[in-house]
Design an enzyme around this catalytic site. Sequence first.
Site, PDB file in Angstrom:
ATOM      1  N   ARG A  62       0.801  -1.220   0.000  1.00  0.00           N
ATOM      2  CA  ARG A  62       0.000   0.000   0.000  1.00  0.00           C
ATOM      3  C   ARG A  62       0.837   1.276   0.000  1.00  0.00           C
ATOM      4  NH1 ARG A  62      -2.793  -4.128   2.088  1.00  0.00           N
ATOM      5  NH2 ARG A  62      -0.702  -4.566   2.797  1.00  0.00           N
ATOM      6  N   THR A  63       1.797   1.362   0.910  1.00  0.00           N
ATOM      7  CA  THR A  63       2.508   2.636   1.084  1.00  0.00           C
ATOM      8  C   THR A  63       3.341   2.959  -0.152  1.00  0.00           C
ATOM      9  OG1 THR A  63       2.622   2.068   3.424  1.00  0.00           O
ATOM     10  CG2 THR A  63       3.966   3.911   2.683  1.00  0.00           C
ATOM     11  N   LYS A  90      25.141  -5.689  -1.508  1.00  0.00           N
ATOM     12  CA  LYS A  90      26.606  -5.821  -1.572  1.00  0.00           C
ATOM     13  C   LYS A  90      27.263  -5.198  -0.351  1.00  0.00           C
ATOM     14  CE  LYS A  90      26.101  -5.059  -6.514  1.00  0.00           C
ATOM     15  NZ  LYS A  90      26.245  -3.989  -7.516  1.00  0.00           N
ATOM     16  N   ARG A 112      11.381   3.720   3.760  1.00  0.00           N
ATOM     17  CA  ARG A 112      10.908   2.754   4.772  1.00  0.00           C
ATOM     18  C   ARG A 112      12.123   1.945   5.203  1.00  0.00           C
ATOM     19  NH1 ARG A 112       5.722  -1.157   4.617  1.00  0.00           N
ATOM     20  NH2 ARG A 112       4.812   0.846   5.161  1.00  0.00           N
ATOM     21  N   HIS A 140       4.737   5.864  11.534  1.00  0.00           N
ATOM     22  CA  HIS A 140       4.297   5.700  10.137  1.00  0.00           C
ATOM     23  C   HIS A 140       3.329   6.869   9.899  1.00  0.00           C
ATOM     24  CE1 HIS A 140       3.114   4.082   6.389  1.00  0.00           C
ATOM     25  NE2 HIS A 140       2.834   2.837   6.725  1.00  0.00           N
TER      26      HIS A 140
HETATM   27  N1   CP Z   1      -0.252  -0.047   5.927  1.00  0.00           N
HETATM   28  C1   CP Z   1       0.948  -0.321   5.341  1.00  0.00           C
HETATM   29  O1   CP Z   1       1.977   0.288   5.664  1.00  0.00           O
HETATM   30  O2   CP Z   1       0.890  -1.298   4.387  1.00  0.00           O
HETATM   31  P1   CP Z   1       2.139  -1.758   3.509  1.00  0.00           P
HETATM   32  O3   CP Z   1       3.122  -2.428   4.446  1.00  0.00           O
HETATM   33  O4   CP Z   1       1.596  -2.689   2.472  1.00  0.00           O
HETATM   34  O5   CP Z   1       2.770  -0.519   2.913  1.00  0.00           O
END
Ligand code: CP
Length: 310
Positions: A62-63, A90, A112, A140
């Site tokens: 999603r993100t 590496k 991320r 988040h």
């Molecule tokens: N909600 C969320 O962060 O989903 P993803 O890990 O799929 O990005």
Amino acid sequence: MSSGYHFSQKHILGIRDLSPEDIDFILQTADSFKEISSRAIKKVPTLRGNTIVNVFYEPSTRTRLSFEIAAKRMSADTFNIAASASSVTKGETLIDTARNIAAMKPDIIIIRHSHSGAAQMLTRYIDASVINAGDGTHEHPSQGLLDMMTVREHKGRLDGLKVAIIGDILHSRVAHSDILGFTRMGSSVHVYGPATLLPQGLEELGAVVCSSLEEAVRDADVIITLRIQLERQNDPLFPSLREYAQKYGVNREVVKLAQPDAIVMHPGPINRGVELMPDVADGPQSVILDQVTNGVAVRMALLYLVMGNS
Ligand code: CP
């Protein structure tokens, strides 16, 4: 969009850094961008000429996709780097990777990473705006914002609501961003989960720690269920998934304890039948796919607003 308010954040590292006015302005901006995704031609020229790099050291559906869609809908040039297919394999460090990406002059880096504080650390080494797409168990922020947007859309407000957050709070960066965001906007946040999955310090964040599922959910306006994050547990912190589902899983009987018009949310991905039963996830009170839709609008707003301060 309200006029006269100056959004001054160059980076989006956590909800902790955002004032209620910032949050309100981001949500208003997201509201105004949302209709672009319903047009026949889903593109505006707002970020034409800007370069946005997604750097994901952990899996995401999603993100990552919604940041990419958001950037493309605003005509930015977007590029994705997955750690598994980069020179990280590496042995290149995060700082070296970031400096090399920065040398190609992107305007925004979205990251991320499994380490709490990774996004913050990047800001010390590069000039681009940095957006935290999830750092370890810390925050988040774009998820917290899309959750607030979704609740405000369905309830018309955030202040005075009872928000119940159920599940693996210990490992959940979403829970931390949600607790900070909803309390900052005047909601009362009640949390519950296995004692082993409730970290210290939740009260200091503004949450009410409940001693039963019933206490957390009774009369709630919003139920946010969280994924059991088995990948962050070396040894399971509860006896079994079956027992977890029986004691902490949100089913129809649990939802009946909340307000009749309560909404049910989950950040995804869902462990169906563990923290959330399928008939609730797919039921009339579920707004889970609205969260995903709003994720694009919130991320368009964040890209637009940080570019204004870049
Ligand atoms: N909600 C969320 O962060 O989903 P993803 O890990 O799929 O990005």
